[in-house]
Design a protein around this motif. Structure first.
Motif, PDB file in Angstrom:
ATOM      1  N   LYS A   1     -12.063  50.498  97.208  1.00 66.40           N
ATOM      2  CA  LYS A   1     -10.703  50.164  96.577  1.00 66.40           C
ATOM      3  C   LYS A   1     -10.648  50.348  95.118  1.00 66.40           C
ATOM      4  O   LYS A   1     -11.562  50.049  94.444  1.00 66.40           O
ATOM      5  N   VAL A   2      -9.641  50.784  94.427  1.00 66.06           N
ATOM      6  CA  VAL A   2      -9.682  50.957  92.990  1.00 66.06           C
ATOM      7  C   VAL A   2      -8.325  50.200  92.521  1.00 66.06           C
ATOM      8  O   VAL A   2      -7.305  50.248  93.063  1.00 66.06           O
ATOM      9  N   ILE A   3      -8.573  49.132  91.921  1.00 68.61           N
ATOM     10  CA  ILE A   3      -7.596  48.210  91.303  1.00 68.61           C
ATOM     11  C   ILE A   3      -7.144  48.570  89.731  1.00 68.61           C
ATOM     12  O   ILE A   3      -7.948  48.453  88.948  1.00 68.61           O
ATOM     13  N   VAL A   4      -6.045  48.929  89.504  1.00 67.69           N
ATOM     14  CA  VAL A   4      -5.458  49.400  88.216  1.00 67.69           C
ATOM     15  C   VAL A   4      -5.267  48.213  87.707  1.00 67.69           C
ATOM     16  O   VAL A   4      -4.022  47.474  88.080  1.00 67.69           O
ATOM     17  N   ILE A   5      -5.631  47.697  86.414  1.00 66.41           N
ATOM     18  CA  ILE A   5      -5.523  46.264  85.882  1.00 66.41           C
ATOM     19  C   ILE A   5      -4.625  46.221  84.428  1.00 66.41           C
ATOM     20  O   ILE A   5      -4.090  45.364  84.222  1.00 66.41           O
ATOM     21  N   ASP A   6      -4.616  47.325  84.091  1.00 68.22           N
ATOM     22  CA  ASP A   6      -3.944  47.726  82.610  1.00 68.22           C
ATOM     23  C   ASP A   6      -3.606  49.048  82.364  1.00 68.22           C
ATOM     24  O   ASP A   6      -4.412  49.788  82.682  1.00 68.22           O
ATOM     25  N   ILE A   7      -2.477  49.379  81.862  1.00 68.57           N
ATOM     26  CA  ILE A   7      -2.055  50.790  81.335  1.00 68.57           C
ATOM     27  C   ILE A   7      -1.381  50.534  80.112  1.00 68.57           C
ATOM     28  O   ILE A   7      -0.688  49.375  79.955  1.00 68.57           O
ATOM     29  N   GLY A   8      -1.715  51.240  79.061  1.00 66.54           N
ATOM     30  CA  GLY A   8      -1.068  51.058  77.697  1.00 66.54           C
ATOM     31  C   GLY A   8      -1.274  52.313  76.750  1.00 66.54           C
ATOM     32  O   GLY A   8      -2.281  52.959  77.093  1.00 66.54           O
ATOM     33  N   ASN A   9      -0.847  52.277  75.592  1.00 60.83           N
ATOM     34  CA  ASN A   9      -1.096  53.246  74.527  1.00 60.83           C
ATOM     35  C   ASN A   9      -2.368  52.950  73.852  1.00 60.83           C
ATOM     36  O   ASN A   9      -2.972  51.777  73.706  1.00 60.83           O
ATOM     37  N   ARG A  10      -2.996  53.883  73.624  1.00 64.72           N
ATOM     38  CA  ARG A  10      -4.517  53.791  72.905  1.00 64.72           C
ATOM     39  C   ARG A  10      -4.400  52.809  71.962  1.00 64.72           C
ATOM     40  O   ARG A  10      -5.510  52.384  71.790  1.00 64.72           O
ATOM     41  N   LYS A  11      -3.556  52.588  71.148  1.00 67.95           N
ATOM     42  CA  LYS A  11      -3.557  51.776  69.833  1.00 67.95           C
ATOM     43  C   LYS A  11      -3.639  50.338  70.305  1.00 67.95           C
ATOM     44  O   LYS A  11      -3.901  49.345  69.579  1.00 67.95           O
ATOM     45  N   ASP A  12      -2.909  49.943  71.644  1.00 67.00           N
ATOM     46  CA  ASP A  12      -2.520  48.638  71.800  1.00 67.00           C
ATOM     47  C   ASP A  12      -3.408  48.226  73.002  1.00 67.00           C
ATOM     48  O   ASP A  12      -3.706  46.912  73.134  1.00 67.00           O
ATOM     49  N   ILE A  13      -4.071  49.147  73.940  1.00 66.38           N
ATOM     50  CA  ILE A  13      -4.641  48.744  75.131  1.00 66.38           C
ATOM     51  C   ILE A  13      -6.035  47.704  74.782  1.00 66.38           C
ATOM     52  O   ILE A  13      -6.145  47.315  75.754  1.00 66.38           O
ATOM     53  N   TYR A  14      -6.759  47.903  73.844  1.00 65.78           N
ATOM     54  CA  TYR A  14      -8.173  47.489  73.843  1.00 65.78           C
ATOM     55  C   TYR A  14      -8.027  45.935  73.039  1.00 65.78           C
ATOM     56  O   TYR A  14      -9.052  45.199  72.911  1.00 65.78           O
ATOM     57  N   ARG A  15      -6.615  45.537  72.832  1.00 61.24           N
ATOM     58  CA  ARG A  15      -6.434  44.105  72.100  1.00 61.24           C
ATOM     59  C   ARG A  15      -6.752  43.112  72.997  1.00 61.24           C
ATOM     60  O   ARG A  15      -6.366  43.022  74.057  1.00 61.24           O
TER      61      ARG A  15
ATOM     62  N   ILE B   1      -7.105  51.270  82.819  1.00 61.92           N
ATOM     63  CA  ILE B   1      -8.230  50.618  82.898  1.00 61.92           C
ATOM     64  C   ILE B   1      -8.117  50.160  84.312  1.00 61.92           C
ATOM     65  O   ILE B   1      -7.045  49.443  84.607  1.00 61.92           O
ATOM     66  N   TYR B   2      -9.201  50.087  84.959  1.00 61.88           N
ATOM     67  CA  TYR B   2      -9.413  49.724  86.443  1.00 61.88           C
ATOM     68  C   TYR B   2     -10.603  49.435  86.954  1.00 61.88           C
ATOM     69  O   TYR B   2     -11.588  49.497  86.068  1.00 61.88           O
ATOM     70  N   LEU B   3     -10.625  48.857  87.878  1.00 63.05           N
ATOM     71  CA  LEU B   3     -11.862  48.305  88.744  1.00 63.05           C
ATOM     72  C   LEU B   3     -12.050  49.015  89.721  1.00 63.05           C
ATOM     73  O   LEU B   3     -11.271  49.452  90.482  1.00 63.05           O
ATOM     74  N   ILE B   4     -13.501  49.159  89.930  1.00 61.33           N
ATOM     75  CA  ILE B   4     -13.944  49.894  91.444  1.00 61.33           C
ATOM     76  C   ILE B   4     -14.658  48.857  92.309  1.00 61.33           C
ATOM     77  O   ILE B   4     -15.547  48.358  91.955  1.00 61.33           O
TER      78      ILE B   4
END
Length: 83
Positions: A69-83, A60-63
């Motif tokens: 600039k691209v800012i990566v704000i979150d990285i994770g497994n698909r089952k946990d990332i949207y919580r 998950i990132y912002l543009i």
């Protein structure tokens, strides 16, 4: 060309990814520098930003187009990332 910045929290999440997937995720993150909206990226509705899928992982990132600039704000497994 955009500059890719990985947030401190995202760096910690990236370090937890096992080696075979780690390389694919890192490669995909740095490809955002040339194309921040690749095919398959999706603008999120419940939170700000975009997401790309890399196997079972999501980035998950912002543009920031004005400053390229691209800012990566979150990285994770698909089952946990949207919580």
């Amino acid at each position: 060309m955009y500059r890719v910045v990985i947030d401190r929290y995202a760096e910690k999440q990236l370090a937890k990814i096992p080696p075979p997937d780690f390389n694919r995720v890192v490669k995909s993150i740095y490809e955002l520098a040339t194309n921040p909206r690749p095919a398959g990226c999706k603008k999120l509705t419940g939170r700000p930003g975009y997401r790309i899928r890399i196997g079972n992982y999501r980035v998950i990132y912002l543009i920031e187009d004005k400053v390229l600039k691209v800012i990566v704000i979150d990285i994770g497994n698909r089952k946990d990332i949207y919580r």
